[in-house]
Design a protein around this motif. Structure first.
Motif, PDB file in Angstrom:
ATOM      1  N   ALA A  59      24.377 -57.957 -36.272  1.00  0.00           N
ATOM      2  CA  ALA A  59      23.061 -57.695 -35.670  1.00  0.00           C
ATOM      3  C   ALA A  59      23.168 -57.134 -34.256  1.00  0.00           C
TER       4      ALA A  59
ATOM      5  N   ARG B 132      21.775 -55.775 -27.658  1.00  0.00           N
ATOM      6  CA  ARG B 132      20.356 -55.441 -27.547  1.00  0.00           C
ATOM      7  C   ARG B 132      19.716 -56.130 -26.352  1.00  0.00           C
TER       8      ARG B 132
ATOM      9  N   PRO C 247      22.009 -49.406 -31.736  1.00  0.00           N
ATOM     10  CA  PRO C 247      22.813 -50.494 -32.305  1.00  0.00           C
ATOM     11  C   PRO C 247      24.217 -50.493 -31.715  1.00  0.00           C
TER      12      PRO C 247
ATOM     13  N   ALA D 118      19.458 -52.717 -43.317  1.00  0.00           N
ATOM     14  CA  ALA D 118      18.154 -52.672 -42.663  1.00  0.00           C
ATOM     15  C   ALA D 118      18.085 -51.657 -41.518  1.00  0.00           C
ATOM     16  N   ASP D 119      19.226 -51.172 -41.030  1.00  0.00           N
ATOM     17  CA  ASP D 119      19.219 -50.242 -39.892  1.00  0.00           C
ATOM     18  C   ASP D 119      19.863 -48.927 -40.328  1.00  0.00           C
TER      19      ASP D 119
ATOM     20  N   ARG E 246      20.213 -46.179 -38.767  1.00  0.00           N
ATOM     21  CA  ARG E 246      20.902 -45.383 -37.758  1.00  0.00           C
ATOM     22  C   ARG E 246      22.421 -45.481 -37.896  1.00  0.00           C
TER      23      ARG E 246
ATOM     24  N   ARG F 170      24.062 -46.452 -40.640  1.00  0.00           N
ATOM     25  CA  ARG F 170      24.391 -45.879 -41.944  1.00  0.00           C
ATOM     26  C   ARG F 170      24.434 -44.359 -41.885  1.00  0.00           C
TER      27      ARG F 170
ATOM     28  N   GLU G 178      26.804 -50.885 -47.789  1.00  0.00           N
ATOM     29  CA  GLU G 178      25.565 -51.388 -47.204  1.00  0.00           C
ATOM     30  C   GLU G 178      25.426 -52.877 -47.487  1.00  0.00           C
TER      31      GLU G 178
END
Length: 253
Positions: free
Chosen positions: A14, A19, A26, A60-61, A63, A65, A87
């Motif tokens: 995460a 962050r 990320p 879920a993200d 960017r 990927r 993923e």
């Protein structure tokens, strides 16, 4: 490098600390010396001569990927390496994605128990000039189930240290630094270690190591003194910039 060895970049976390430190991207995409952390780690695996490389990303993200499927796939192709993105619909921990690589090098579907190769795993948020070829060679020479790269990291305690002989003070050191032997977040998993992870299981590298130890498997250490840094926030990124600049030859693309 034998073709049955694969590389794995763990980039599914995460990145909460990054962050909270103010990063707008990320953690795997945070730039150090002009390259995202994910790209630095891909280059390290390519320098090691690995012909197949996987990167695990959070589903879920998009960017991370999308960067992996574009820039990373392009770089791998230039070096003649096969490249795949894993993923994670749910976080798989710091090593769980290794089970998704299993089987692919033996020509069987991902997740099959028929894997016969080794996996060199790195974390996207670490940078090191460690020779990954040497770690893999030592792993194979030892016949280990799991090999952990380790180094001595200095830690400064925030207090003054008192040394006594009885009640007599013989030394008083203000905030001394002590070396602590830690895992460098680089590992090599043999088939026994890979098979110890259930498909879809969320598991960290410490838990896997202890699971193997309890089963009587051989877990070995590869001790090194290569430059290394854990880039978990923007302050650490500044230190990483200095490290890469100072040891430019070791981080050469």
């Amino acid at each position: 490098m034998p073709s049955e060895a694969a590389g794995l970049i763990m980039a599914g976390g995460a990145g909460e600390r990054m962050r909270l430190s103010g990063s707008a991207v990320p953690k795997p995409l945070v730039s150090v010396a002009g390259r995202p952390l994910l790209e630095w780690n891909l280059l390290a695996l390519l320098r090691a001569g690995l012909g197949e490389i996987h990167v695990s990303v959070p589903a879920a993200d998009g960017r991370v990927r999308d960067f992996a499927r574009s820039r990373c796939a392009e770089l791998a192709g230039r070096h003649g390496a096969r490249f795949a993105v894993i993923e994670e619909p749910q976080p798989l921990g710091s090593i769980g994605a290794a089970a998704c690589v299993a089987g692919s090098l033996a020509g069987s579907p991902a997740g099959s128990p028929a894997r016969r190769g080794d996996i060199v795993a790195v974390n996207a948020d670490n940078l090191t000039s460690l020779d990954l070829r040497a770690v893999l060679a030592a792993h194979r020479a030892d016949g280990a189930a799991l090999t952990l790269a380790v180094h001595d990291e200095p830690f400064t305690i925030p207090y003054g240290q008192i040394t006594l002989e009885g009640s007599r003070v013989v030394a008083y050191r203000e905030k001394p630094s002590f070396p602590v032997r830690i895992c460098s977040a680089v590992s090599v998993l043999g088939p026994e270690a890979v098979h110890a992870i259930a498909p879809g299981e969320s598991i960290g590298l410490p838990a896997l190591a202890n699971r193997l130890l309890q089963a009587g498997a051989a877990v070995r250490a590869f001790h090194h003194a290569a430059p290394w840094i854990d880039v978990n926030d923007l302050a650490a990124r500044e230190r990483a910039e200095a490290l890469v600049t100072r040891f430019a030859d070791g981080f050469a693309a």
